[in-house]
Design a protein around this motif. Structure first.
Motif, PDB file in Angstrom:
ATOM      1  N   GLU A 168       0.826  -1.200   0.000  1.00  0.00           N
ATOM      2  CA  GLU A 168       0.000   0.000   0.000  1.00  0.00           C
ATOM      3  C   GLU A 168       0.862   1.253   0.000  1.00  0.00           C
ATOM      4  O   GLU A 168       2.061   1.229   0.275  1.00  0.00           O
ATOM      5  CB  GLU A 168      -0.942  -0.005   1.207  1.00  0.00           C
ATOM      6  CG  GLU A 168      -1.963  -1.140   1.167  1.00  0.00           C
ATOM      7  CD  GLU A 168      -2.907  -1.096   2.346  1.00  0.00           C
ATOM      8  OE1 GLU A 168      -2.710  -0.215   3.207  1.00  0.00           O
ATOM      9  OE2 GLU A 168      -3.839  -1.924   2.400  1.00  0.00           O
ATOM     10  N   SER A 169       0.220   2.375  -0.276  1.00  0.00           N
ATOM     11  CA  SER A 169       0.950   3.638  -0.368  1.00  0.00           C
ATOM     12  C   SER A 169       1.440   4.129   0.988  1.00  0.00           C
ATOM     13  O   SER A 169       2.471   4.796   1.083  1.00  0.00           O
ATOM     14  CB  SER A 169       0.055   4.706  -1.014  1.00  0.00           C
ATOM     15  OG  SER A 169      -1.133   4.883  -0.257  1.00  0.00           O
ATOM     16  N   LEU A 170       0.692   3.823   2.064  1.00  0.00           N
ATOM     17  CA  LEU A 170       1.090   4.262   3.401  1.00  0.00           C
ATOM     18  C   LEU A 170       2.136   3.303   3.953  1.00  0.00           C
ATOM     19  O   LEU A 170       1.838   2.412   4.734  1.00  0.00           O
ATOM     20  CB  LEU A 170      -0.120   4.339   4.324  1.00  0.00           C
ATOM     21  CG  LEU A 170      -1.171   5.394   3.962  1.00  0.00           C
ATOM     22  CD1 LEU A 170      -2.365   5.282   4.890  1.00  0.00           C
ATOM     23  CD2 LEU A 170      -0.588   6.793   4.012  1.00  0.00           C
ATOM     24  N   LYS A 171       3.382   3.484   3.551  1.00  0.00           N
ATOM     25  CA  LYS A 171       4.449   2.573   3.967  1.00  0.00           C
ATOM     26  C   LYS A 171       5.183   3.062   5.206  1.00  0.00           C
ATOM     27  O   LYS A 171       6.001   2.349   5.756  1.00  0.00           O
ATOM     28  CB  LYS A 171       5.452   2.388   2.822  1.00  0.00           C
ATOM     29  CG  LYS A 171       4.861   1.701   1.602  1.00  0.00           C
ATOM     30  CD  LYS A 171       5.922   1.474   0.539  1.00  0.00           C
ATOM     31  CE  LYS A 171       5.337   0.756  -0.684  1.00  0.00           C
ATOM     32  NZ  LYS A 171       6.354   0.527  -1.720  1.00  0.00           N
ATOM     33  N   ASP A 172       4.908   4.297   5.623  1.00  0.00           N
ATOM     34  CA  ASP A 172       5.657   4.857   6.741  1.00  0.00           C
ATOM     35  C   ASP A 172       4.817   4.998   8.008  1.00  0.00           C
ATOM     36  O   ASP A 172       5.234   5.622   8.968  1.00  0.00           O
ATOM     37  CB  ASP A 172       6.236   6.221   6.355  1.00  0.00           C
ATOM     38  CG  ASP A 172       5.152   7.207   5.922  1.00  0.00           C
ATOM     39  OD1 ASP A 172       4.024   6.755   5.652  1.00  0.00           O
ATOM     40  OD2 ASP A 172       5.445   8.415   5.856  1.00  0.00           O
ATOM     41  N   GLU A 173       3.596   4.459   8.001  1.00  0.00           N
ATOM     42  CA  GLU A 173       2.782   4.552   9.201  1.00  0.00           C
ATOM     43  C   GLU A 173       1.771   3.399   9.260  1.00  0.00           C
ATOM     44  O   GLU A 173       1.414   2.802   8.241  1.00  0.00           O
ATOM     45  CB  GLU A 173       2.051   5.893   9.276  1.00  0.00           C
ATOM     46  CG  GLU A 173       1.022   6.093   8.187  1.00  0.00           C
ATOM     47  CD  GLU A 173       0.300   7.422   8.323  1.00  0.00           C
ATOM     48  OE1 GLU A 173      -0.469   7.764   7.411  1.00  0.00           O
ATOM     49  OE2 GLU A 173       0.484   8.117   9.351  1.00  0.00           O
ATOM     50  N   LEU A 174       1.359   3.126  10.479  1.00  0.00           N
ATOM     51  CA  LEU A 174       0.342   2.110  10.723  1.00  0.00           C
ATOM     52  C   LEU A 174      -1.020   2.706  10.403  1.00  0.00           C
ATOM     53  O   LEU A 174      -1.367   3.781  10.879  1.00  0.00           O
ATOM     54  CB  LEU A 174       0.414   1.674  12.183  1.00  0.00           C
ATOM     55  CG  LEU A 174      -0.635   0.691  12.696  1.00  0.00           C
ATOM     56  CD1 LEU A 174      -0.558  -0.631  11.950  1.00  0.00           C
ATOM     57  CD2 LEU A 174      -0.435   0.452  14.189  1.00  0.00           C
ATOM     58  N   GLU A 175      -1.793   2.031   9.584  1.00  0.00           N
ATOM     59  CA  GLU A 175      -3.096   2.552   9.188  1.00  0.00           C
ATOM     60  C   GLU A 175      -4.187   1.997  10.103  1.00  0.00           C
ATOM     61  O   GLU A 175      -4.237   0.794  10.371  1.00  0.00           O
ATOM     62  CB  GLU A 175      -3.416   2.161   7.745  1.00  0.00           C
ATOM     63  CG  GLU A 175      -4.711   2.766   7.240  1.00  0.00           C
ATOM     64  CD  GLU A 175      -4.978   2.421   5.788  1.00  0.00           C
ATOM     65  OE1 GLU A 175      -5.957   2.939   5.240  1.00  0.00           O
ATOM     66  OE2 GLU A 175      -4.199   1.626   5.218  1.00  0.00           O
ATOM     67  N   TRP A 176      -5.058   2.901  10.584  1.00  0.00           N
ATOM     68  CA  TRP A 176      -6.138   2.510  11.490  1.00  0.00           C
ATOM     69  C   TRP A 176      -7.443   2.386  10.732  1.00  0.00           C
ATOM     70  O   TRP A 176      -7.787   3.231   9.899  1.00  0.00           O
ATOM     71  CB  TRP A 176      -6.274   3.524  12.626  1.00  0.00           C
ATOM     72  CG  TRP A 176      -5.050   3.580  13.487  1.00  0.00           C
ATOM     73  CD1 TRP A 176      -4.146   4.598  13.559  1.00  0.00           C
ATOM     74  CD2 TRP A 176      -4.589   2.556  14.363  1.00  0.00           C
ATOM     75  NE1 TRP A 176      -3.141   4.273  14.439  1.00  0.00           N
ATOM     76  CE2 TRP A 176      -3.388   3.028  14.947  1.00  0.00           C
ATOM     77  CE3 TRP A 176      -5.054   1.298  14.714  1.00  0.00           C
ATOM     78  CZ2 TRP A 176      -2.659   2.283  15.867  1.00  0.00           C
ATOM     79  CZ3 TRP A 176      -4.335   0.547  15.622  1.00  0.00           C
ATOM     80  CH2 TRP A 176      -3.153   1.037  16.192  1.00  0.00           C
ATOM     81  N   LYS A 177      -8.175   1.309  11.036  1.00  0.00           N
ATOM     82  CA  LYS A 177      -9.409   1.004  10.330  1.00  0.00           C
ATOM     83  C   LYS A 177     -10.603   1.082  11.290  1.00  0.00           C
ATOM     84  O   LYS A 177     -10.526   0.640  12.426  1.00  0.00           O
ATOM     85  CB  LYS A 177      -9.344  -0.410   9.749  1.00  0.00           C
ATOM     86  CG  LYS A 177      -8.214  -0.619   8.744  1.00  0.00           C
ATOM     87  CD  LYS A 177      -8.526   0.000   7.409  1.00  0.00           C
ATOM     88  CE  LYS A 177      -7.486  -0.406   6.374  1.00  0.00           C
ATOM     89  NZ  LYS A 177      -7.796   0.159   5.033  1.00  0.00           N
ATOM     90  N   ASN A 178     -11.695   1.633  10.793  1.00  0.00           N
ATOM     91  CA  ASN A 178     -12.949   1.674  11.534  1.00  0.00           C
ATOM     92  C   ASN A 178     -13.982   0.810  10.810  1.00  0.00           C
ATOM     93  O   ASN A 178     -13.960   0.703   9.587  1.00  0.00           O
ATOM     94  CB  ASN A 178     -13.464   3.114  11.644  1.00  0.00           C
ATOM     95  CG  ASN A 178     -14.688   3.227  12.531  1.00  0.00           C
ATOM     96  OD1 ASN A 178     -14.994   2.325  13.312  1.00  0.00           O
ATOM     97  ND2 ASN A 178     -15.417   4.327  12.408  1.00  0.00           N
ATOM     98  N   GLY A 179     -14.867   0.178  11.576  1.00  0.00           N
ATOM     99  CA  GLY A 179     -15.925  -0.602  10.958  1.00  0.00           C
ATOM    100  C   GLY A 179     -15.526  -1.998  10.540  1.00  0.00           C
ATOM    101  O   GLY A 179     -16.220  -2.637   9.752  1.00  0.00           O
ATOM    102  N   GLN A 180     -14.413  -2.505  11.052  1.00  0.00           N
ATOM    103  CA  GLN A 180     -14.040  -3.886  10.761  1.00  0.00           C
ATOM    104  C   GLN A 180     -13.570  -4.560  12.049  1.00  0.00           C
ATOM    105  O   GLN A 180     -13.016  -3.925  12.932  1.00  0.00           O
ATOM    106  CB  GLN A 180     -12.922  -3.944   9.697  1.00  0.00           C
ATOM    107  CG  GLN A 180     -11.577  -3.419  10.162  1.00  0.00           C
ATOM    108  CD  GLN A 180     -10.497  -3.545   9.095  1.00  0.00           C
ATOM    109  OE1 GLN A 180     -10.798  -3.490   7.901  1.00  0.00           O
ATOM    110  NE2 GLN A 180      -9.263  -3.709   9.501  1.00  0.00           N
ATOM    111  N   GLY A 181     -13.815  -5.874  12.157  1.00  0.00           N
ATOM    112  CA  GLY A 181     -13.448  -6.594  13.378  1.00  0.00           C
ATOM    113  C   GLY A 181     -14.207  -6.031  14.570  1.00  0.00           C
ATOM    114  O   GLY A 181     -15.431  -5.895  14.565  1.00  0.00           O
ATOM    115  N   GLN A 182     -13.456  -5.668  15.618  1.00  0.00           N
ATOM    116  CA  GLN A 182     -14.041  -5.090  16.828  1.00  0.00           C
ATOM    117  C   GLN A 182     -14.118  -3.567  16.772  1.00  0.00           C
ATOM    118  O   GLN A 182     -14.516  -2.930  17.738  1.00  0.00           O
ATOM    119  CB  GLN A 182     -13.209  -5.506  18.055  1.00  0.00           C
ATOM    120  CG  GLN A 182     -13.076  -6.999  18.257  1.00  0.00           C
ATOM    121  CD  GLN A 182     -14.386  -7.637  18.649  1.00  0.00           C
ATOM    122  OE1 GLN A 182     -15.258  -6.984  19.214  1.00  0.00           O
ATOM    123  NE2 GLN A 182     -14.532  -8.926  18.375  1.00  0.00           N
TER     124      GLN A 182
END
Length: 252
Positions: free
Chosen positions: A107-121
């Motif tokens: 993915e393009s965001l290679k320098d940071e951890l991406e946070w996701k909403n609406g998936q899993g918990q």
């Protein structure tokens, strides 16, 4: 039983004037048997009532006991969930947000951890928003901020003999930006070394490596519009399976 007896009379009166008196004698055992039978019937009736009452009251009690054991087993199973405590607290909060971490080298965001909403918990309620990978605080107040980053690090240093020392620093930090401050400030951070020594072979021969986790959590006074985000190194070593890496805030 009736018995007849004659009373002696005056001999001189003659046979014609002799009077015969009949006396009835009642048996003393007949009424005893009747009383005994009556008492026996009363005792049998009373025993039947007690037995019926015990059976009737015992069945619901056994059912309630089984239901209680089932509830205890269910609660125990829930409490083994690593997110149980946070979900329980945040569910009662006026505002809360919980995000799951994701990282992909492609993915393009290679320098940071991406946070996701609406998936899993992951979820958001009470005005919380995720904007540009940052959590935006909805109202001024006290908040509990928390995050966890999980790593799987290979401790091999490339030496075939496995000698020497190789330290891999792991760091995880939460940043805050507030208009009142005018610049970013560090809320929490932690640094760890997953590999203490490579004098012995990697504990996982299949290449899985060493597992290590950094958890951060504390209470802060935050202002409306404040932005929170994370900074993590060793992104390629992150474990982002469901429940292992997360980031969240809830109002107190």
């Amino acid at each position: 039983m009736v018995a007849y007896t004659s009373t002696p009379s005056d001999v001189e009166m003659g046979l014609e004037e002799r009077t015969v008196v009949l006396v009835e004698k009642k048996s003393s055992t007949g009424w005893i048997w009747k009383v005994s039978v009556a008492l026996l019937l009363v005792a049998l009736c009373f025993g039947g009532v007690l037995l019926f009452a015990w059976y009737w009251n015992g069945q619901p009690e056994m059912t309630r006991s089984g239901q209680t054991e089932a509830l205890i087993e269910k609660n125990t199973a829930e409490k083994t969930d690593p997110h149980y405590t946070l979900r329980r607290i945040s569910s009662k909060a006026k505002a809360a947000i919980h995000l799951e971490g994701s990282y992909d080298d492609d993915e393009s965001l290679k320098d940071e951890l991406e946070w996701k909403n609406g998936q899993g918990q992951a979820f958001a309620q009470g005005g919380f928003r995720l904007v540009n990978n940052q959590i935006v605080i909805p109202q001024t107040g006290l908040y509990f901020v928390y995050s966890q980053a999980s790593f799987r690090v290979s401790c091999s240093d490339g030496d075939e003999e496995g000698t020497g020392k190789h330290l891999t620093p792991l760091s995880h930090r939460i940043w805050r930006y507030s208009d009142s401050i005018g610049s970013k400030a560090s809320l929490m951070s932690a640094v760890r070394s997953a590999c203490q020594s490579t004098a012995q072979e990697d504990s996982y021969g299949d290449g899985q490596g060493w597992y290590n986790t950094i958890y951060l959590g504390a209470v802060f006074q935050l202002n409306r519009g404040d932005k929170l985000w994370t900074e993590t190194n060793q992104l390629s070593q992150l474990e982002t399976d469901e429940g292992k890496t997360f980031f969240g805030v809830f109002a107190l």
